[in-house]
Design an enzyme around this catalytic site. Structure first.
Site, mmCIF file in Angstrom:
data_model
loop_
_atom_site.group_PDB
_atom_site.id
_atom_site.type_symbol
_atom_site.label_atom_id
_atom_site.label_comp_id
_atom_site.label_asym_id
_atom_site.label_seq_id
_atom_site.Cartn_x
_atom_site.Cartn_y
_atom_site.Cartn_z
ATOM 1 N N ASP A 77 -72.259 -67.661 5.039
ATOM 2 C CA ASP A 77 -70.701 -67.726 5.848
ATOM 3 C C ASP A 77 -69.978 -67.176 6.806
ATOM 4 O OD1 ASP A 77 -70.443 -65.310 4.096
ATOM 5 O OD2 ASP A 77 -68.623 -65.849 3.831
ATOM 6 N N GLU A 83 -69.365 -63.321 2.569
ATOM 7 C CA GLU A 83 -69.118 -62.019 2.982
ATOM 8 C C GLU A 83 -67.443 -61.845 3.704
ATOM 9 O OE1 GLU A 83 -68.840 -58.765 5.785
ATOM 10 O OE2 GLU A 83 -68.366 -60.782 6.036
#
Length: 398
Positions: free
Chosen positions: A75, A140
Site C-alpha cells: 500500500d 502499513e
C-alpha cells in the site's frame, strides 16, 4: 513473469494504484511473481469494525528451517496534487536514470528487489536449504489494524515460526549502504483535556481559564528533558502537537482546553513507566499556582493512544552481520546500525523473531515525484542476494 529483473518488477507494482486501503492489483502482481518460483501463496482479508477491510499476502517457499521472513507493504500514501507531478504517479516512467511513481521507494522498490534476488538465487543455486516467506500487508500506511498484526497472528496460529526477518523499508538517508535499522524507539500519544469555568474576559474572577494551566502543563511535559539518551538510542523526546479550545470568540474564557502530545522514547522506559512519569508531571502542573494564584488544582482527563509502540533493539549477530557484510561487499560502505526515525511494522514482528530493516534511499518517500535510481534497484538486488546466501550459510552452521 520471470521476476529476476527488479526494474520490471517495480514498474509492474507501481502501475497498481494501491493507495491504502485499496489492494489495487499489487498483491496479485506479487503472487504472479512468486508462484512460478514455487512459493505457496495465501491471501488473507482482515476485518475489524470501524476500519476498512484489508487484503494481505503470505507466501512460503520450503517446509523446513531455518526460516527467513521478508516483510513489507504494497500500500502507498495518496499522491496529493497530481498536477504537481512531472511524471504520472502510477506510470512508472523512467527518465534521467530514475523511475518515478508512488511507492517507488516506500516500499514497492524493496519488494521488487527481494523478489528478484530470490528468483536469481533459485535460478543459479536452486531453493535455499530452509524456508523463505513473504509477509506483505496492504495496511502499513493506514491504521495498521488489519495488516501485519493480524497476518502474523493468523500465520502463527497455523504453525508458522520464523528465525529472522528483514523488512524492506527505505532506511538509507543518502546512499545505499548508509544505514541498517536494528531497532526503533517506542511511541506513545496522549490527549489531555483540562476543565475550567467559562466566562467573560472582563470578569475573570467569575471564571477559571484552563489555558493558564495548559501553558504550565505544556512546559512541564517537555521540561526538564526525560533523559539524556542511551548507548543505542537518542534522548527521549516529547512534542506537544496541538492546543485547542474550540473557542472562536476573543471575549470568552473557554471552558476547556485539549492538548495532544507524542513521545518517542528510548530503552530507559517502558510504556507503563513513561505513562506514570507523565501523569506525575500532569498532576504537578495542574496544582501549580503560578498562573492561577489562590485557585484549586484544575481537573483534567487523560486519554492514551490505543496502540502504543514499545521500544526494541535487535541483538542477533547472525542476522546483523549477514546483512552488514553483504552491504559492505557490494557497496564498499560500512552501514551505521541505527534506531532513528519513526515506527514501522517491525514493531509488531519483533514479538515473533529478530528483525532488522534495510531498503532503498528514502529521500523522496511520500513526496511528489517519488522516485528511485534505476541503478540502485540492481545494487539492492545484489545486496539482498548476497544476504540470502550468507544468512542461510550462517544459520546452517549455528
Amino acid at each position: 513473469m520471470a521476476a529476476t529483473d527488479p526494474v520490471e518488477n517495480l514498474g509492474t507494482l507501481i502501475r497498481c494504484p494501491s493507495v491504502t486501503p485499496a489492494e489495487g492489483g499489487a498483491l496479485s502482481v506479487l503472487e504472479a511473481m512468486l508462484s512460478p518460483l514455487g512459493f505457496a501463496v495465501e491471501r488473507l482479508t482482515a476485518s475489524e469494525a470501524g476500519t476498512p477491510d484489508i487484503e494481505n499476502l503470505y507466501a512460503r517457499l520450503g517446509q523446513t528451517g531455518p526460516h527467513l521472513m521478508f516483510a513489507g507493504h504494497t500500500d502507498v500514501v495518496p499522491v496529493g496534487d497530481i498536477a504537481a507531478w512531472t511524471h504520472a504517479p502510477f506510470a512508472a516512467d523512467i527518465a534521467g536514470g530514475m523511475m518515478y511513481g508512488r511507492g517507488a521507494v516506500d516500499m514497492k522498490g524493496g519488494i521488487a528487489c527481494f523478489a528478484a534476488a530470490i528468483a536469481r538465487h533459485i535460478e543459479k543455486h536452486g531453493a535455499p536449504q530452509g524456508s523463505i516467506s513473504f509477509l506483505i500487508t496492504g495496511d502499513e500506511e493506514g491504521p495498521a489494524i488489519n495488516g501485519t498484526v493480524k497476518l502474523l497472528e493468523w500465520a502463527a496460529a497455523k504453525g508458522e515460526r520464523w528465525d529472522a526477518c528483514l523488512v524492506g523499508e527505505p532506511t538509507n538517508p543518502d546512499q545505499l549502504g548508509d544505514m541498517i535499522k536494528i531497532g526503533r524507539r517506542g511511541s506513545i500519544s496522549g490527549f489531555v483535556t483540562v476543565h475550567g469555568v467559562q466566562g467573560h474576559v472582563a470578569y475573570p474572577h467569575l471564571a477559571d481559564n484552563p489555558l493558564r494551566a495548559a501553558a504550565v502543563i505544556a512546559q512541564a511535559l517537555m521540561h526538564p528533558p526525560l533523559d539524556a539518551g542511551t548507548e543505542n538510542f537518542p534522548p527521549t523526546n516529547l512534542e506537544v502537537t496541538t492546543i485547542d479550545t474550540g473557542n472562536t470568540a476573543t471575549n470568552v474564557i473557554p471552558a476547556k482546553v485539549t492538548l495532544a502530545f507524542n513521545v518517542r522514547f528510548n530503552d530507559l522506559w517502558s510504556v507503563e513507566s513513561l505513562q506514570a512519569e507523565l501523569i506525575r508531571r500532569l498532576d504537578a502542573a495542574c496544582a501549580d499556582g503560578t498562573l492561577r494564584p489562590g485557585r484549586a488544582p484544575l481537573r483534567y482527563d487523560l486519554r492514551w493512544s490505543e496502540r502504543p509502540s514499545q521500544v526494541f533493539l535487535t541483538k542477533n549477530d547472525a542476522l546483523v552481520s549477514s546483512l552488514s557484510g553483504a552491504i559492505e561487499t557490494v557497496t564498499g560502505n560500512t552501514p551505521k546500525l541505527s534506531t532513528t526515525g519513526g515506527t514501522s511494522d517491525a514493531r509488531f514482528i519483533k514479538d515473533y523473531c529478530p528483525v532488522v530493516e534495510f531498503g532503498l534511499v528514502g529521500q523522496t518517500m511520500h513526496m511528489v515525484d517519488e522516485r528511485v535510481a534505476v541503478a540502485d534497484l540492481e545494487t539492492l538486488t545484489e545486496i539482498y542476494g548476497l544476504f540470502l546466501a550468507r544468512w542461510f550459510e550462517n544459520a546452517a552452521s549455528a
